[in-house]
Design an enzyme around this catalytic site. Structure first.
Site, PDB file in Angstrom:
ATOM      1  N   ARG A 119      -4.014  -4.136   7.280  1.00  0.00           N
ATOM      2  CA  ARG A 119      -5.075  -3.169   7.602  1.00  0.00           C
ATOM      3  C   ARG A 119      -6.304  -3.883   8.158  1.00  0.00           C
ATOM      4  O   ARG A 119      -6.952  -3.412   9.093  1.00  0.00           O
ATOM      5  CB  ARG A 119      -5.490  -2.391   6.346  1.00  0.00           C
ATOM      6  CG  ARG A 119      -4.498  -1.405   5.834  1.00  0.00           C
ATOM      7  CD  ARG A 119      -5.015  -0.711   4.591  1.00  0.00           C
ATOM      8  NE  ARG A 119      -4.992  -1.566   3.409  1.00  0.00           N
ATOM      9  CZ  ARG A 119      -5.890  -1.492   2.421  1.00  0.00           C
ATOM     10  NH1 ARG A 119      -6.901  -0.643   2.500  1.00  0.00           N
ATOM     11  NH2 ARG A 119      -5.782  -2.267   1.364  1.00  0.00           N
ATOM     12  N   ASP A 145      -6.809   2.540   7.139  1.00  0.00           N
ATOM     13  CA  ASP A 145      -5.525   3.082   7.602  1.00  0.00           C
ATOM     14  C   ASP A 145      -5.679   4.582   7.852  1.00  0.00           C
ATOM     15  O   ASP A 145      -6.717   5.175   7.548  1.00  0.00           O
ATOM     16  CB  ASP A 145      -4.376   2.762   6.638  1.00  0.00           C
ATOM     17  CG  ASP A 145      -4.515   3.418   5.275  1.00  0.00           C
ATOM     18  OD1 ASP A 145      -5.197   4.461   5.167  1.00  0.00           O
ATOM     19  OD2 ASP A 145      -3.948   2.891   4.291  1.00  0.00           O
ATOM     20  N   ASP A 176       0.838  -1.199   0.000  1.00  0.00           N
ATOM     21  CA  ASP A 176       0.000   0.000   0.000  1.00  0.00           C
ATOM     22  C   ASP A 176       0.874   1.251   0.000  1.00  0.00           C
ATOM     23  O   ASP A 176       2.031   1.193   0.452  1.00  0.00           O
ATOM     24  CB  ASP A 176      -0.885   0.029   1.253  1.00  0.00           C
ATOM     25  CG  ASP A 176      -1.999  -1.007   1.216  1.00  0.00           C
ATOM     26  OD1 ASP A 176      -2.350  -1.456   0.115  1.00  0.00           O
ATOM     27  OD2 ASP A 176      -2.502  -1.369   2.300  1.00  0.00           O
ATOM     28  N   TYR A 204       5.985  -8.303   8.680  1.00  0.00           N
ATOM     29  CA  TYR A 204       5.759  -6.864   8.788  1.00  0.00           C
ATOM     30  C   TYR A 204       5.946  -6.386  10.224  1.00  0.00           C
ATOM     31  O   TYR A 204       5.661  -7.115  11.177  1.00  0.00           O
ATOM     32  CB  TYR A 204       4.322  -6.511   8.391  1.00  0.00           C
ATOM     33  CG  TYR A 204       3.943  -6.851   6.975  1.00  0.00           C
ATOM     34  CD1 TYR A 204       4.089  -5.926   5.943  1.00  0.00           C
ATOM     35  CD2 TYR A 204       3.399  -8.100   6.666  1.00  0.00           C
ATOM     36  CE1 TYR A 204       3.722  -6.237   4.645  1.00  0.00           C
ATOM     37  CE2 TYR A 204       3.029  -8.422   5.365  1.00  0.00           C
ATOM     38  CZ  TYR A 204       3.196  -7.492   4.360  1.00  0.00           C
ATOM     39  OH  TYR A 204       2.831  -7.798   3.074  1.00  0.00           O
TER      40      TYR A 204
END
Length: 313
Positions: free
Chosen positions: A183, A92, A50, A78
């Protein structure tokens, strides 16, 4: 009429660039910069990030684009942060605020819900995502104000770590299957706690088998075109976790003609393997020929060609 093939640019490289994507531009923006500024017209990536996210983006060049199915499906790791008490349309912090709620959850509540991610086996795909419905990305339907269909996808969360929890902020590390939306993990946590939550930062630390220590920044790649070739991992080294077999010229010729070679059942020997194994086959000069998988053909275990890699000229 002859076969009109697109002319290859002399600057085109074959292999893999492990990019440290900056937060801000889309993955496609980064690829377009490399494509046009460095004349890498045959280019792709294994697993989009993203705009908010930074970190490991595997950029495949030239014949390296043939590796897409074998690199994009790998486990991703992540490190991220989220904020409690708010929800947005994109899930987000960059989205439009949908709700704001008082946070009453305790530190223990938040830690428990982060660790609960490991129990999840599916998730809802965000409306603002590149997932497609009838050939159209969901984000384009969402931007047009149209209703986006609810899509559920299977996920595997292999590792979760709570890094820090404050009053309204928390940080975490998670390893997950390809295509998992972080997300959505954060949004589901906010729903369970009852106050909402949005992702505020995300850094991809690893896209197996490559980590941040293999990366080059976008600025460094674009500002130093003369050393670009040195940053590209050669095609023969792009799957370091796969066995590699160097063939003699006669055997290499058979592979180029589509032949399946028998699997050697002696461990450590040339063409050794067991059913389901995957390997890269190279010629005697070290040039990649094919990706292969050990399969049964006519009751014999053979290396079946998954993808030819040799240059077609």
């Amino acid at each position: 009429m002859g076969n009109r093939r697109k002319k290859r640019s002399p600057e085109q490289r074959d292999g893999l660039l492990v990019l440290n994507k900056p937060s801000g531009p889309t993955s496609a923006d980064c690829l377009n910069d490399i494509k046009h500024q460095l004349k890498q017209f045959k280019i792709g990536h294994a697993g989009t990030l993203d705009p908010l996210a930074s970190g490991v983006l595997l950029v495949m060049l030239g014949n390296g684009t043939k590796l897409a199915p074998y690199l994009s499906g790998a486990t991703k790791t992540y490190c991220g942060t989220f904020r409690l008490g708010i929800t947005t349309d994109t899930l987000d912090i960059q989205g439009k605020t949908v709700s704001e709620t008082e946070v009453t959850a305790t530190k223990e509540d938040v830690e428990r819900e982060i660790l609960y991610w490991k129990e999840l086996t599916e998730q809802e795909v965000p409306a603002y995502s590149a997932a497609k419905h009838e050939g159209k990305p969901l984000y384009s339907l969402a931007r047009e104000g149209k209703e986006t269909p609810v899509k559920i996808k299977p996920i595997v969360i292999s590792h979760v770590e709570v890094l820090d929890v404050q009053a309204k902020e928390a940080s975490f590390r998670v390893s997950c299957s390809a295509g998992t939306y972080i997300r959505s993990l954060v949004h589901s946590l906010g729903t369970r706690i009852g106050c909402g939550a949005v992702l505020t930062s995300l850094n991809r630390e690893q896209s197996e088998p490559f980590g941040l220590d293999h990366t080059h920044t976008l600025a460094n790649v674009l500002e130093n075109p003369e050393s670009f070739s040195d940053k590209v991992i050669p095609l023969g080294e792009t799957l370091p976790h796969w066995p590699r077999f160097h063939l003699t010229e006669p055997l290499a010729g058979l592979v180029k003609n589509g032949a399946w070679l028998p699997v050697n059942d002696e461990p450590g020997e040339l063409l050794a393997g067991v059913l389901g194994d995957r390997a890269m086959i190279l010629d005697h000069l070290g040039s990649p020929l094919a990706l292969v998988e050990a399969k049964i053909q006519d009751n014999i275990l053979k290396w079946g060609i998954l993808r030819g890699l040799w240059s077609q000229g």
